[in-house]
Every structure is written in structure tokens, then in C-alpha cells.
Write a protein that holds these residues in place. Sequence first.
Motif, PDB file in Angstrom:
ATOM      1  N   ARG A 160       0.958  -1.319  -0.091  1.00 17.41           N
ATOM      2  CA  ARG A 160       0.006   0.050  -0.002  1.00 17.41           C
ATOM      3  C   ARG A 160       0.801   1.258   0.109  1.00 17.41           C
ATOM      4  O   ARG A 160       1.746   1.381   0.702  1.00 17.41           O
ATOM      5  CB  ARG A 160      -0.888   0.104   1.240  1.00 17.41           C
ATOM      6  CG  ARG A 160      -1.760  -1.096   1.427  1.00 17.41           C
ATOM      7  CD  ARG A 160      -2.669  -1.030   2.525  1.00 17.41           C
ATOM      8  NE  ARG A 160      -3.602  -2.308   2.975  1.00 17.41           N
ATOM      9  CZ  ARG A 160      -4.663  -2.458   1.900  1.00 17.41           C
ATOM     10  NH1 ARG A 160      -5.010  -1.805   0.995  1.00 17.41           N
ATOM     11  NH2 ARG A 160      -4.896  -3.739   2.408  1.00 17.41           N
ATOM     12  N   VAL A 161       0.203   2.122  -0.518  1.00 23.19           N
ATOM     13  CA  VAL A 161       1.038   3.635  -0.631  1.00 23.19           C
ATOM     14  C   VAL A 161       0.105   4.645  -0.619  1.00 23.19           C
ATOM     15  O   VAL A 161      -0.849   4.622  -1.352  1.00 23.19           O
ATOM     16  CB  VAL A 161       1.832   3.733  -2.313  1.00 23.19           C
ATOM     17  CG1 VAL A 161       2.474   5.144  -2.220  1.00 23.19           C
ATOM     18  CG2 VAL A 161       3.003   2.578  -2.444  1.00 23.19           C
ATOM     19  N   THR A 162       0.458   5.674   0.305  1.00 23.07           N
ATOM     20  CA  THR A 162      -0.450   6.605   0.429  1.00 23.07           C
ATOM     21  C   THR A 162       0.411   8.034   0.437  1.00 23.07           C
ATOM     22  O   THR A 162       1.624   7.955   0.787  1.00 23.07           O
ATOM     23  CB  THR A 162      -0.947   6.652   1.952  1.00 23.07           C
ATOM     24  OG1 THR A 162      -1.856   5.444   1.937  1.00 23.07           O
ATOM     25  CG2 THR A 162      -2.008   7.719   2.232  1.00 23.07           C
ATOM     26  N   GLY A 163      -0.167   8.950  -0.291  1.00 20.75           N
ATOM     27  CA  GLY A 163       0.664  10.425  -0.218  1.00 20.75           C
ATOM     28  C   GLY A 163       0.134  11.079  -1.328  1.00 20.75           C
ATOM     29  O   GLY A 163      -1.066  11.030  -1.707  1.00 20.75           O
ATOM     30  N   THR A 164       0.817  12.245  -1.808  1.00 22.95           N
ATOM     31  CA  THR A 164       0.385  13.336  -2.725  1.00 22.95           C
ATOM     32  C   THR A 164       0.753  12.660  -4.160  1.00 22.95           C
ATOM     33  O   THR A 164       1.979  12.441  -4.340  1.00 22.95           O
ATOM     34  CB  THR A 164       1.107  14.386  -2.293  1.00 22.95           C
ATOM     35  OG1 THR A 164       0.861  14.891  -1.067  1.00 22.95           O
ATOM     36  CG2 THR A 164       0.601  15.474  -3.259  1.00 22.95           C
ATOM     37  N   LEU A 165      -0.142  12.655  -5.017  1.00 19.31           N
ATOM     38  CA  LEU A 165      -0.228  12.368  -6.294  1.00 19.31           C
ATOM     39  C   LEU A 165       0.701  13.126  -7.261  1.00 19.31           C
ATOM     40  O   LEU A 165       0.338  14.570  -7.170  1.00 19.31           O
ATOM     41  CB  LEU A 165      -1.427  12.028  -6.987  1.00 19.31           C
ATOM     42  CG  LEU A 165      -1.634  11.499  -8.344  1.00 19.31           C
ATOM     43  CD1 LEU A 165      -0.865  10.175  -8.365  1.00 19.31           C
ATOM     44  CD2 LEU A 165      -3.039  11.192  -8.843  1.00 19.31           C
ATOM     45  N   GLN A 166       1.825  12.950  -7.647  1.00 20.54           N
ATOM     46  CA  GLN A 166       2.590  13.727  -8.681  1.00 20.54           C
ATOM     47  C   GLN A 166       2.460  13.639  -9.897  1.00 20.54           C
ATOM     48  O   GLN A 166       3.056  14.401 -10.716  1.00 20.54           O
ATOM     49  CB  GLN A 166       4.148  13.490  -8.244  1.00 20.54           C
ATOM     50  CG  GLN A 166       4.385  13.633  -6.727  1.00 20.54           C
ATOM     51  CD  GLN A 166       4.518  15.072  -6.275  1.00 20.54           C
ATOM     52  OE1 GLN A 166       4.908  16.016  -6.553  1.00 20.54           O
ATOM     53  NE2 GLN A 166       3.354  15.276  -5.059  1.00 20.54           N
ATOM     54  N   GLY A 167       1.646  12.878 -10.372  1.00 22.66           N
ATOM     55  CA  GLY A 167       1.274  12.542 -11.861  1.00 22.66           C
ATOM     56  C   GLY A 167       1.777  11.273 -12.420  1.00 22.66           C
ATOM     57  O   GLY A 167       1.929  10.552 -11.908  1.00 22.66           O
ATOM     58  N   LEU A 168       1.782  11.141 -13.728  1.00 27.75           N
ATOM     59  CA  LEU A 168       2.095   9.941 -14.413  1.00 27.75           C
ATOM     60  C   LEU A 168       3.303  10.158 -15.389  1.00 27.75           C
ATOM     61  O   LEU A 168       3.402  11.307 -15.905  1.00 27.75           O
ATOM     62  CB  LEU A 168       0.752   9.719 -15.226  1.00 27.75           C
ATOM     63  CG  LEU A 168       0.868   8.206 -16.013  1.00 27.75           C
ATOM     64  CD1 LEU A 168       0.878   7.218 -15.157  1.00 27.75           C
ATOM     65  CD2 LEU A 168      -0.199   8.161 -16.879  1.00 27.75           C
ATOM     66  N   GLU A 169       4.296   9.495 -15.186  1.00 28.78           N
ATOM     67  CA  GLU A 169       5.614   9.381 -15.935  1.00 28.78           C
ATOM     68  C   GLU A 169       5.623   8.236 -16.794  1.00 28.78           C
ATOM     69  O   GLU A 169       6.046   7.074 -16.246  1.00 28.78           O
ATOM     70  CB  GLU A 169       6.829   9.954 -15.070  1.00 28.78           C
ATOM     71  CG  GLU A 169       6.997  11.227 -14.511  1.00 28.78           C
ATOM     72  CD  GLU A 169       8.042  11.299 -13.667  1.00 28.78           C
ATOM     73  OE1 GLU A 169       8.988  10.464 -13.957  1.00 28.78           O
ATOM     74  OE2 GLU A 169       8.045  12.556 -13.189  1.00 28.78           O
ATOM     75  N   GLY A 170       5.127   8.233 -18.077  1.00 25.43           N
ATOM     76  CA  GLY A 170       5.572   6.828 -18.788  1.00 25.43           C
ATOM     77  C   GLY A 170       4.223   6.004 -18.414  1.00 25.43           C
ATOM     78  O   GLY A 170       3.286   6.311 -18.338  1.00 25.43           O
ATOM     79  N   GLU A 171       4.449   4.927 -17.930  1.00 25.53           N
ATOM     80  CA  GLU A 171       3.841   3.951 -17.368  1.00 25.53           C
ATOM     81  C   GLU A 171       3.889   3.520 -15.967  1.00 25.53           C
ATOM     82  O   GLU A 171       3.528   2.704 -15.330  1.00 25.53           O
ATOM     83  CB  GLU A 171       4.158   2.400 -18.027  1.00 25.53           C
ATOM     84  CG  GLU A 171       3.829   2.551 -19.458  1.00 25.53           C
ATOM     85  CD  GLU A 171       2.162   2.699 -20.026  1.00 25.53           C
ATOM     86  OE1 GLU A 171       1.440   2.063 -19.245  1.00 25.53           O
ATOM     87  OE2 GLU A 171       1.824   3.401 -20.708  1.00 25.53           O
ATOM     88  N   ALA A 172       4.451   4.979 -15.022  1.00 21.75           N
ATOM     89  CA  ALA A 172       4.457   4.719 -13.731  1.00 21.75           C
ATOM     90  C   ALA A 172       3.531   5.974 -13.084  1.00 21.75           C
ATOM     91  O   ALA A 172       3.801   7.189 -13.684  1.00 21.75           O
ATOM     92  CB  ALA A 172       6.029   4.819 -13.493  1.00 21.75           C
ATOM     93  N   VAL A 173       3.108   5.713 -12.097  1.00 23.91           N
ATOM     94  CA  VAL A 173       2.182   6.761 -11.231  1.00 23.91           C
ATOM     95  C   VAL A 173       3.499   7.083 -10.202  1.00 23.91           C
ATOM     96  O   VAL A 173       4.057   6.612  -9.605  1.00 23.91           O
ATOM     97  CB  VAL A 173       1.186   6.019 -10.452  1.00 23.91           C
ATOM     98  CG1 VAL A 173       0.348   7.186  -9.681  1.00 23.91           C
ATOM     99  CG2 VAL A 173       0.095   5.603 -11.506  1.00 23.91           C
ATOM    100  N   VAL A 174       3.686   8.506 -10.224  1.00 24.16           N
ATOM    101  CA  VAL A 174       4.499   9.012  -9.121  1.00 24.16           C
ATOM    102  C   VAL A 174       3.840   9.417  -7.973  1.00 24.16           C
ATOM    103  O   VAL A 174       2.792  10.343  -8.024  1.00 24.16           O
ATOM    104  CB  VAL A 174       5.284  10.197  -9.942  1.00 24.16           C
ATOM    105  CG1 VAL A 174       6.422  10.750  -9.046  1.00 24.16           C
ATOM    106  CG2 VAL A 174       5.909   9.535 -10.842  1.00 24.16           C
ATOM    107  N   VAL A 175       4.122   9.060  -6.840  1.00 23.23           N
ATOM    108  CA  VAL A 175       3.553   9.533  -5.498  1.00 23.23           C
ATOM    109  C   VAL A 175       4.765  10.243  -4.465  1.00 23.23           C
ATOM    110  O   VAL A 175       5.431   9.469  -4.424  1.00 23.23           O
ATOM    111  CB  VAL A 175       2.697   8.270  -4.949  1.00 23.23           C
ATOM    112  CG1 VAL A 175       2.167   8.761  -3.395  1.00 23.23           C
ATOM    113  CG2 VAL A 175       1.638   7.920  -5.718  1.00 23.23           C
ATOM    114  N   LEU A 176       4.635  11.061  -3.973  1.00 27.64           N
ATOM    115  CA  LEU A 176       5.341  11.572  -2.928  1.00 27.64           C
ATOM    116  C   LEU A 176       4.774  11.028  -1.489  1.00 27.64           C
ATOM    117  O   LEU A 176       3.485  11.359  -0.989  1.00 27.64           O
ATOM    118  CB  LEU A 176       5.331  13.296  -2.741  1.00 27.64           C
ATOM    119  CG  LEU A 176       6.312  13.691  -1.539  1.00 27.64           C
ATOM    120  CD1 LEU A 176       7.735  13.158  -2.046  1.00 27.64           C
ATOM    121  CD2 LEU A 176       6.219  15.123  -1.613  1.00 27.64           C
TER     122      LEU A 176
END
Length: 151
Positions: free
Chosen positions: A112-128
Motif C-alpha cells: 500500500r502507498v499513501t501520499g500526494t499524487l505527482q502525476g504520471l510518468e510513462g507507465e508509472a504513477v508518481v507519488v510523494l
Amino acid sequence: MSQVQTLHSLLEPTVEGLGYELVGVELVGSKGNRTLRVFIDTPAGVRVEDCEAVSHQVSGLLDIEDPVPGAYHLEVSSPGLDRPIFKASDYERFRGEQVRLRLVELYEGRRRVTGTLQGLEGEAVVVLDTEGTERRIPLELIDRARLELEP
């Protein structure tokens, strides 16, 4: 194509033809106790009357096409405040929002990952994440994603 993807493709033209966005589709439960959830939205929000109108049209289409074997219960609703994320484009649309991800398997020691959504880079979701670490989660590893209400 999965059964959920097939349902989405089947229902989208009808829902959009009625003037709504088809946010996503979920098929949950086990045989004999299944629920088909259809999430709709509009810029003005969703009222009970909107759900009734979509339910009536979608129910007729499902009766004709019969894409779900066996009995099931149909629910049509707005995505709500803890909106589920179904589409890759939504990871950009909700950039800056709090998000909660559940993964199909362990990735970097987490399920599980919880945080601030930074967007999408290629085929990966970036989360802080909540610890301040930027994580890149491959889209194919995300089982479920929802916006999270801020405390």
C-alpha cells in the motif's frame, strides 16, 4: 480484454449519450452475490435522478447484451469524495491530491502507498509518500486507487 474492460466499453456509449462521464466500472463479489457498480459524473455533480436515469438505460442494455453471467445487483452512483481512479489520465487530472494505492503484489517492500499524487510518468504513477519519499509505481501493479480525504 477483462470482463470489467468489456463492460466499460459496452456501457460507455450509452452513459456518454445521456450526457454523463463514465468514471469507471467495478464487478465485485462472488457468484450468486455479485454487484456491478457503475460510477458516473458531470461537472455539475450527480443527483439521485441522474443515477436513476442511467440505471434505467444501462439495465436495459445489460438485459439485451447479457455480459455478466448469473445474477447480480446493479448500482449506479457518483464516484464520491474518495473517488476511485480507473483511468491512467486520472493520475494527471488529480495531480496534487492525496491518493491511496493498493498494489497487486509487494513493490519496494510495500503493498500500500499513501501520499500526494505527482502525476504520471510513462507507465508509472508518481507519488510523494507520507514519509517524503518519491515513489514510481508501475501502472500494472496498481490493483485499486482512490483519492483520499485530507484530515
